[in-house]
Design an enzyme around this catalytic site. Structure first.
Site, mmCIF file in Angstrom:
data_model
loop_
_atom_site.group_PDB
_atom_site.id
_atom_site.type_symbol
_atom_site.label_atom_id
_atom_site.label_comp_id
_atom_site.label_asym_id
_atom_site.label_seq_id
_atom_site.Cartn_x
_atom_site.Cartn_y
_atom_site.Cartn_z
ATOM 1 N N ASP A 162 0.786 -1.194 0.034
ATOM 2 C CA ASP A 162 -0.066 0.111 0.108
ATOM 3 C C ASP A 162 0.942 1.273 0.163
ATOM 4 O O ASP A 162 2.187 1.148 0.236
ATOM 5 C CB ASP A 162 -0.994 -0.019 1.411
ATOM 6 N N ALA A 163 0.333 2.408 -0.079
ATOM 7 C CA ALA A 163 1.109 3.774 -0.280
ATOM 8 C C ALA A 163 1.060 4.342 1.225
ATOM 9 O O ALA A 163 2.139 4.124 1.847
ATOM 10 C CB ALA A 163 0.537 4.640 -1.382
#
Length: 300
Positions: A162-163
């Site tokens: 995920d970022a």
């Protein structure tokens, strides 16, 4: 002189994240330490089944064999005592895993030894250990579903992130939580050319990228970012990676859609997310781990 592991990717993994130890752990939770000790001793010669992190570790160690060069070091880091650890050693030998360094803390927190072993990534099923690792500045993940068997690719190491709050700091996510989507979008478009700050797994991504470059002709590693951002707010992600001089193989901007099917198609050996709503769902199809927020940084 002592052997230096500064040039290796060093992964520390708990015995429960590497092997399926759920039966033994259930004995510990229900009947206590002495019952757990007796259980492990009576099952000492029984080989443990692979756990969630097994294929990831197996694939990482295969890099050393394929390149005929030591590039990856894996360490089993467990709260087991020396007395109850022989079953783990027998299982490592049975599967032919080239793991020779172990840390057995006898019930004490294992996170205090991460610096001593130069760990770049720590995977565990113990939430306290993972939280302490993150708070001490180490990349770490809390592994889900340690008794699940996954069908995983064995020909390539595939790692997905995920970022925000994983590769990047939670600052932008905090705006979303506090002020809503419109404020988040406005902030990301306004700061499109301002690099996001590094998050808890950024250093691990740098190590992984370095390893990928050292083996690029063999195509052994593939990375992906799977984020709820859309393409417009995603521009800041792409420009940040460019400023970091990091090449990620695949990027998915999902605009809030579910991540599970994308991760299944990607075939991740492991996926890192900061939220259970995404991590738990992903763990139904690929090995997954939750990255806790650093103390004082959790968006409210």
């Amino acid at each position: 002189m002592p052997v230096s592991f500064d040039d290796y990717l060093v992964v520390g993994i708990s015995s429960r994240a590497l092997f399926n130890l759920e039966d033994a752990n259930a004995v510990f939770e229900q009947d206590g330490l002495e019952a757990y000790r007796d259980y492990q001793l009576s099952h000492e010669d029984e080989i443990l089944q692979p756990g969630t992190g097994f294929t990831l570790v197996q694939n990482l160690l295969s890099i050393n064999t394929i390149t005929n060069k030591k590039l990856v070091e894996v360490i089993v880091m467990s709260r087991n005592s020396a007395e109850t650890s022989l079953r783990i050693i027998h299982s490592l030998d049975h599967y032919g895993l080239d793991i020779n360094r172990m840390a057995m803390s006898g019930g004490e927190t294992i996170s205090r030894y991460l610096d001593a072993f130069g760990v770049d990534l720590f995977l565990s099923c113990n939430e306290d250990d993972v939280n302490q690792a993150i708070n001490s500045g180490f990349a770490a993940g809390l592994v889900y579903n340690t008794d699940r068997i996954y069908e995983q690719p064995a020909d390539q190491i595939r790692i997905a992130f995920d970022a925000d709050a994983v590769l990047f700091s939670p600052e932008s996510e905090r705006i979303f939580k506090q002020k809503g989507l419109d404020a988040f979008v406005e902030n990301e478009l306004l700061n499109e050319d301002v690099a996001l700050k590094k998050g808890p797994l950024a250093k691990f991504l740098f190590c992984l990228s370095n390893l990928q470059q050292n083996t690029k002709n063999l195509h052994l590693i593939r990375t992906a970012i799977v984020t709820s951002r859309d393409k417009n707010t995603g521009k800041r992600v792409l420009k940040t990676l460019r400023k970091w001089n990091i090449d990620v193989d695949e990027v998915f901007f999902l605009q809030g859609a579910g991540k599970t099917e994308v991760l299944k198609s990607f075939g991740a050996n492991i996926f890192f997310d900061d939220q259970d709503i995404h991590g738990l769902g992903a763990s139904e199809v690929v090995p997954s781990a939750r990255v806790p927020y650093k103390k004082g940084q959790e968006p409210k």
